[in-house]
Design a protein around this motif. Sequence first.
Motif, short mmCIF file in Angstrom:
data_model
loop_
_atom_site.label_atom_id
_atom_site.label_comp_id
_atom_site.label_asym_id
_atom_site.label_seq_id
_atom_site.Cartn_x
_atom_site.Cartn_y
_atom_site.Cartn_z
N GLY A 86 0.79 -1.23 0.00
CA GLY A 86 0.00 0.00 0.00
C GLY A 86 0.82 1.28 0.00
N ASN A 87 2.15 1.14 0.10
CA ASN A 87 3.01 2.33 0.12
C ASN A 87 3.84 2.48 -1.16
N ASP B 9 3.65 7.50 2.00
CA ASP B 9 3.48 7.13 3.41
C ASP B 9 4.83 6.94 4.10
MG LIG Z 1 0.42 3.39 3.89
#
Ligand SMILES: [Mg+2]
Length: 280
Positions: free
Chosen positions: A148-149, A162
């Motif tokens: 997710g980053n 992030d």
């Molecule tokens: Mg993240």
Amino acid sequence: MADTGGGSEDQTEVPLIGEGVTQGIVRIGDTVRRPVRPFTATVQTYLAHLHQAGFSAAPKPLGIDEQGREVLSFVPGDVPREPLPAETADEEVLIALARLIRRLHDAAEGWTPPADATWGAIPGAETVHIAHVDEDAELVSHRDYCPGNVVFRDGLPAALIDFDLAKPTTRIYDIANALYYWAPLLDPADRAPALVDADIPHRVAAFADAYGMTDQQRHDLVPLAIRMIQRFHLTMRAAADVDPVFQGFWDNGVKDRMPRAEAWLEHQGPVITSRLTARR
Ligand SMILES: [Mg+2]
Ligand SMILES: Nc1ncnc2c1ncn2[C@@H]1O[C@H](COP(=O)(O)OP(=O)(O)OP(=O)(O)O)[C@@H](O)[C@H]1O
């Protein structure tokens, strides 16, 4: 993958939801607004340094908005989620990620954090009493390459987002973190379907070549990754005690996945190390 692409003049607030660790993230036009945390100013200073040093594959820090939220540039592209989709299992993805992280490291090297620097951590981490595995810091880096980053463009990792867990660390710790998620350094039972039968020693070596890992880093990787996973396991347990989102991660698999990863790596480690250190 979540489609985060395309510019927009629209000023409406669109919620952005990752794994749910940070509440209240929204997109407005070409910006992202995130809650201010104690480490926000330090991370913005770091991001500004990265851009000045020519690394533009990270959000641009744009200060604080009228509601007191952090403002970052929106990074266009696609962000994968666990389990890694089949198209992210390609070796080219790992190679592009290694090159991206190498560029980040080279841009970060030599930057000295401000004297009052404050860094983020997983909740409850201060209660974990085994040694950190990234002391003797060489540089400030991202330290959290979960799917997710990582922002993909044209099917390849193109940028990182992030930076909440960024702090002074070592190159090898950062590499081990990326390989944990992307080689991945996981028991086959815990890998995405497309990676169950993957040749992990080969993938780790491909990453090492693309990054340009030194002989020392190649020797150090496996023992360090084992210690990282042990510490990560204890940290996630501590976080589960104090934070319901982490309690969810723990109950939904972290609890067993991390000890399985450790056992798998103890077993496969010699093969990985010998592939990494084979005469090149
Ligand atoms: Mg993240
Ligand atoms: N600057 C940005 N540019 C583009 N997309 C972003 C940006 N910041 C956040 N996002 C999107 O919002 C999601 C959540 O943001 P972020 O990763 O910062 O929060 P998080 O709660 O820590 O999520 P996670 O636990 O998944 O890492 C990201 O996975 C991404 O899809």
